[in-house]
Design a protein around this motif. Structure first.
Motif, short mmCIF file in Angstrom:
data_model
loop_
_atom_site.label_atom_id
_atom_site.label_comp_id
_atom_site.label_asym_id
_atom_site.label_seq_id
_atom_site.Cartn_x
_atom_site.Cartn_y
_atom_site.Cartn_z
N ILE A 49 0.83 -1.20 0.00
CA ILE A 49 0.00 0.00 0.00
C ILE A 49 0.86 1.26 0.00
N THR A 50 1.87 1.30 0.86
CA THR A 50 2.71 2.50 0.95
C THR A 50 3.57 2.68 -0.29
N GLN A 51 4.02 1.58 -0.87
CA GLN A 51 4.81 1.68 -2.10
C GLN A 51 3.98 2.27 -3.22
N LEU A 52 2.73 1.82 -3.34
CA LEU A 52 1.86 2.34 -4.38
C LEU A 52 1.49 3.80 -4.11
N ALA A 53 1.31 4.14 -2.83
CA ALA A 53 0.95 5.51 -2.47
C ALA A 53 2.14 6.46 -2.55
N GLY A 54 3.35 5.90 -2.61
CA GLY A 54 4.55 6.73 -2.70
C GLY A 54 4.93 7.39 -1.39
N ILE A 55 4.69 6.69 -0.28
CA ILE A 55 5.05 7.23 1.03
C ILE A 55 5.87 6.21 1.80
N ALA A 56 6.54 6.68 2.84
CA ALA A 56 7.31 5.79 3.71
C ALA A 56 6.37 5.01 4.63
N GLN A 57 6.78 3.81 5.03
CA GLN A 57 5.93 3.02 5.92
C GLN A 57 5.69 3.74 7.24
N GLY A 58 6.69 4.48 7.70
CA GLY A 58 6.53 5.23 8.94
C GLY A 58 5.42 6.25 8.84
N THR A 59 5.27 6.85 7.66
CA THR A 59 4.21 7.84 7.46
C THR A 59 2.84 7.20 7.58
N PHE A 60 2.74 5.96 7.15
CA PHE A 60 1.46 5.23 7.23
C PHE A 60 0.89 5.27 8.64
N TYR A 61 1.78 5.07 9.63
CA TYR A 61 1.32 4.98 11.02
C TYR A 61 0.94 6.34 11.61
N ASN A 62 1.17 7.41 10.87
CA ASN A 62 0.67 8.71 11.31
C ASN A 62 -0.83 8.85 11.02
N TYR A 63 -1.34 7.95 10.18
CA TYR A 63 -2.74 8.04 9.76
C TYR A 63 -3.57 6.82 10.16
N PHE A 64 -2.94 5.67 10.26
CA PHE A 64 -3.66 4.44 10.59
C PHE A 64 -2.87 3.65 11.64
N LYS A 65 -3.61 3.06 12.57
CA LYS A 65 -2.96 2.34 13.67
C LYS A 65 -2.32 1.03 13.22
N SER A 66 -2.92 0.41 12.22
CA SER A 66 -2.48 -0.91 11.80
C SER A 66 -2.98 -1.21 10.40
N ARG A 67 -2.59 -2.35 9.88
CA ARG A 67 -3.09 -2.81 8.58
C ARG A 67 -4.61 -2.99 8.65
N GLN A 68 -5.09 -3.59 9.72
CA GLN A 68 -6.52 -3.81 9.84
C GLN A 68 -7.29 -2.50 9.92
N ASP A 69 -6.68 -1.49 10.51
CA ASP A 69 -7.32 -0.18 10.63
C ASP A 69 -7.62 0.40 9.26
N VAL A 70 -6.65 0.34 8.36
CA VAL A 70 -6.89 0.89 7.02
C VAL A 70 -7.90 0.04 6.26
N LEU A 71 -7.89 -1.28 6.47
CA LEU A 71 -8.87 -2.14 5.81
C LEU A 71 -10.27 -1.86 6.34
N ASN A 72 -10.38 -1.54 7.61
CA ASN A 72 -11.69 -1.23 8.20
C ASN A 72 -12.26 0.08 7.66
N LYS A 73 -11.38 0.98 7.27
CA LYS A 73 -11.83 2.29 6.80
C LYS A 73 -12.02 2.34 5.28
N LEU A 74 -11.57 1.28 4.59
CA LEU A 74 -11.57 1.30 3.13
C LEU A 74 -12.98 1.27 2.53
N LEU A 75 -13.80 0.31 2.92
CA LEU A 75 -15.13 0.21 2.34
C LEU A 75 -16.01 1.43 2.66
N PRO A 76 -16.04 1.92 3.91
CA PRO A 76 -16.81 3.15 4.16
C PRO A 76 -16.33 4.33 3.32
#
Length: 213
Positions: A49-76
């Protein structure tokens, strides 16, 4: 021969910190949609996900707590995007069954431009059940408001509140199965829904839900 000269565009406005934050959040969810759409929830890793978004993995955790967190927010997220598309596609003067026809066509149009939505939705019940439940709560509540206004205008008669809720699930199911069976070819590519399918859908509406009591 005279060479054409491209006009320079004006310097883009620099985004504020808040705008950058919203854009990064959006990029992560859009990347997650592409990954899940092509590989499924089970194989959607943070690194992909981060590679496709063009961001560092560390940046990911500034927005989502975990992998499951982003999956939970995806469909809504995708669901709100879909509802926004439908809302902006509906002419204001449409009422009754014609409004429902336009709603169906706008839904199919959204799926044509967002094919990942199929897999995101149908796998969510297993891999992101909270998101799946929230998505349907939003859909049903929105539909209740729409059909409630149709009742107030006298377009729908003879249905009580409990019956209308059942009708909403029937309409959502019809929309879903029409898209699965008629809007994709054997290779999963988008195709136009045959006219007779839309015609049959409209007959059910005009001779049932929107027929005089």
């Amino acid at each position: 021969m005279t060479k054409s000269i491209a006009l320079r565009s004006s310097q883009p406005r620099r985004m504020s910190r808040e705008e950058k934050s919203r854009e990064t959040y959006r990029l992560i969810l859009e990347a997650a949609a592409q990954v899940v759409g092509s590989e499924g929830y089970a194989d959607a890793s943070i690194s992909k996900i981060t590679q496709l978004a063009g961001i560092a993995q560390g940046t990911f955790y500034n927005y989502f707590k975990s992998r499951q967190d982003v999956l939970n927010k995806l469909l809504p997220y995708m669901g709100r995007q879909m509802l926004d598309h439908i809302a902006t596609s509906l002419p204001r003067d449409l009422t009754g069954s014609e409004r429902e026809k336009a709603r169906l066509l706008a839904f199919l149009e959204y799926l044509n431009t967002h094919p990942a939505f199929y897999r995101i939705l149908y796998e969510a019940e297993v891999f992101a059940p909270e998101a799946h439940a929230e998505h349907f709560r939003v859909l049903v509540n929105g539909y209740k408001g729409s059909l409630g206004r149709a009742v107030e205008r006298g377009e729908i008669q003879g249905f009580d509140e409990a019956e209308l809720e059942a009708v909403i699930y029937m309409l959502l199911s019809a929309r879903s199965y029409i898209s699965m069976h008629y809007a994709r070819d054997d290779n999963g590519r988008a195709k136009a829904v045959p006219a007779h399918v839309i015609q049959a859908y409209m007959k059910i509406l005009t001779r049932g839900l929107f027929s005089p009591s």
